[in-house]
Design an enzyme around this catalytic site. Structure first.
Site, PDB file in Angstrom:
ATOM      1  N   ASP A  67      99.522 -18.989  63.401  1.00  0.00           N
ATOM      2  CA  ASP A  67      98.861 -17.718  63.707  1.00  0.00           C
ATOM      3  C   ASP A  67      99.135 -17.272  65.138  1.00  0.00           C
ATOM      4  O   ASP A  67      99.668 -18.032  65.950  1.00  0.00           O
ATOM      5  CB  ASP A  67      97.353 -17.824  63.452  1.00  0.00           C
ATOM      6  CG  ASP A  67      96.745 -19.122  64.005  1.00  0.00           C
ATOM      7  OD1 ASP A  67      97.371 -19.749  64.872  1.00  0.00           O
ATOM      8  OD2 ASP A  67      95.652 -19.487  63.561  1.00  0.00           O
ATOM      9  N   ASN A 136      83.644 -23.014  61.092  1.00  0.00           N
ATOM     10  CA  ASN A 136      83.270 -22.292  59.866  1.00  0.00           C
ATOM     11  C   ASN A 136      84.187 -22.646  58.684  1.00  0.00           C
ATOM     12  O   ASN A 136      84.146 -21.998  57.650  1.00  0.00           O
ATOM     13  CB  ASN A 136      83.282 -20.778  60.112  1.00  0.00           C
ATOM     14  CG  ASN A 136      84.660 -20.241  60.485  1.00  0.00           C
ATOM     15  OD1 ASN A 136      85.635 -20.988  60.490  1.00  0.00           O
ATOM     16  ND2 ASN A 136      84.745 -18.963  60.783  1.00  0.00           N
ATOM     17  N   HIS A 138      87.489 -22.468  58.698  1.00  0.00           N
ATOM     18  CA  HIS A 138      88.755 -21.715  58.615  1.00  0.00           C
ATOM     19  C   HIS A 138      89.953 -22.632  58.860  1.00  0.00           C
ATOM     20  O   HIS A 138      89.856 -23.654  59.532  1.00  0.00           O
ATOM     21  CB  HIS A 138      88.745 -20.491  59.539  1.00  0.00           C
ATOM     22  CG  HIS A 138      88.943 -20.748  60.989  1.00  0.00           C
ATOM     23  ND1 HIS A 138      88.645 -19.824  61.965  1.00  0.00           N
ATOM     24  CD2 HIS A 138      89.422 -21.834  61.663  1.00  0.00           C
ATOM     25  CE1 HIS A 138      88.945 -20.320  63.145  1.00  0.00           C
ATOM     26  NE2 HIS A 138      89.398 -21.530  63.005  1.00  0.00           N
ATOM     27  N   GLU A 143      89.537 -16.827  57.528  1.00  0.00           N
ATOM     28  CA  GLU A 143      88.099 -16.927  57.732  1.00  0.00           C
ATOM     29  C   GLU A 143      87.373 -17.009  56.380  1.00  0.00           C
ATOM     30  O   GLU A 143      87.940 -16.619  55.347  1.00  0.00           O
ATOM     31  CB  GLU A 143      87.622 -15.687  58.497  1.00  0.00           C
ATOM     32  CG  GLU A 143      88.315 -15.475  59.847  1.00  0.00           C
ATOM     33  CD  GLU A 143      87.804 -16.402  60.944  1.00  0.00           C
ATOM     34  OE1 GLU A 143      87.411 -17.560  60.653  1.00  0.00           O
ATOM     35  OE2 GLU A 143      87.793 -15.992  62.115  1.00  0.00           O
TER      36      GLU A 143
HETATM   37  P1  PGA Z   1      90.195 -26.454  67.759  1.00  0.00           P
HETATM   38  O1  PGA Z   1      90.318 -25.244  66.755  1.00  0.00           O
HETATM   39  O2  PGA Z   1      91.307 -27.397  67.455  1.00  0.00           O
HETATM   40  O3  PGA Z   1      90.326 -25.818  69.115  1.00  0.00           O
HETATM   41  O4  PGA Z   1      88.854 -27.072  67.543  1.00  0.00           O
HETATM   42  C1  PGA Z   1      90.661 -25.491  65.428  1.00  0.00           C
HETATM   43  C2  PGA Z   1      90.628 -24.204  64.643  1.00  0.00           C
HETATM   44  O5  PGA Z   1      89.842 -23.289  64.989  1.00  0.00           O
HETATM   45  O6  PGA Z   1      91.377 -24.111  63.671  1.00  0.00           O
END
Ligand code: PGA
Length: 240
Positions: A67, A136, A138, A143
């Site tokens: 992304d 959450n 995702h 999302e």
């Molecule tokens: P993080 O984020 O590795 O910074 O915890 C993971 C994500 O949001 O996919």
């Protein structure tokens, strides 16, 4: 879906880097799906070490990142383009032309997304996809939603993601939109490795592992993949 529980983030990074190294040794021109965020940083450090000591090479590797934010200059300190170069690409022997990161500033986001999926297919598909997971549930920026997304697309970020990621941005400058590989783009990878550490991920991991497959917890779809593995620490596993 296999779940492996470790004591520390360092152990996860070592195990994850080993999976990637095995892939690169078996197939030096592998196609890798890569992730940003805090979760993969230690794994990238291990891969840099393995590259520097000659165990692996990225010289024939192609990469596709999950992304990228929209409306953020490519060279912004918070762009995922910058993140990937600062945390991996600048320190390994990858060819820049083999690095694929979505252009979040493309005038035609739909075309950018379609071209990205086509480039993955043209490269022969992703051999191994690395994922983090949001609090959450995702994956990428897919999302929680009413339905699973298909290919790469432009997404409006949820309040929960904006809250989690705005720590990296000054004032209120965190982008509200991103381009992300869709659930189907991710599920087409031949192998998927998800890493998660810390108590903040415990609810999302519980829903992913023990809950039903539902777009309310996008990561739960990994249960439908034939070769998905979760590498998590005890804190992230505490509700299992
Ligand atoms: P993080 O984020 O590795 O910074 O915890 C993971 C994500 O949001 O996919």
């Amino acid at each position: 879906m296999e779940v492996k529980i470790f004591n520390t983030a360092e152990e996860i990074a070592a195990a994850c880097a080993e999976i990637f190294a095995e892939q690169l040794i078996k197939k030096p021109d592998s196609v890798l799906g890569l992730a940003t965020g805090a979760s993969p940083v230690k794994t990238y450090n291990e891969l840099i070490k393995k590259c520097k000591n000659g165990e692996i090479s990225f010289s024939q590797v192609k990469t596709f990142n999950l992304d990228e934010y929209c409306d953020l200059p490519r060279d912004d300190k918070n762009s995922y383009y910058t993140f990937m170069h600062e945390n991996l690409f600048n320190y390994v022997d990858i060819k820049e032309e083999n690095v694929h990161i979505l252009d979040g500033n493309a005038a035609d986001a739909d075309k950018e997304a379609a071209d990205f999926d086509a480039a993955i297919d043209e490269a022969g598909g992703i051999d191994i996809q690395l994922l983090g997971i949001g609090t959450n549930g995702h994956i990428g920026f897919n999302e929680p939603s009413d339905s699973f997304s298909d290919g790469t697309f432009k997404v409006k970020l949820t309040d929960s993601t904006i809250k989690s990621n705005s720590i990296y941005f000054e004032n209120d400058s965190m982008p509200r939109f991103a381009l992300t590989m869709g659930i189907n783009s991710i599920m087409k990878a031949k192998k998927i490795v998800l890493i998660a550490t810390g108590e903040a991920k415990a609810d999302a991991i519980k829903a992913t592992v023990d809950g039903e497959v539902t777009p309310i917890c996008p990561a739960s779809v990994l249960k439908n993949h034939s070769d998905a593995i979760l590498l998590i620490d005890k804190e992230a596993a505490k509700l299992l």
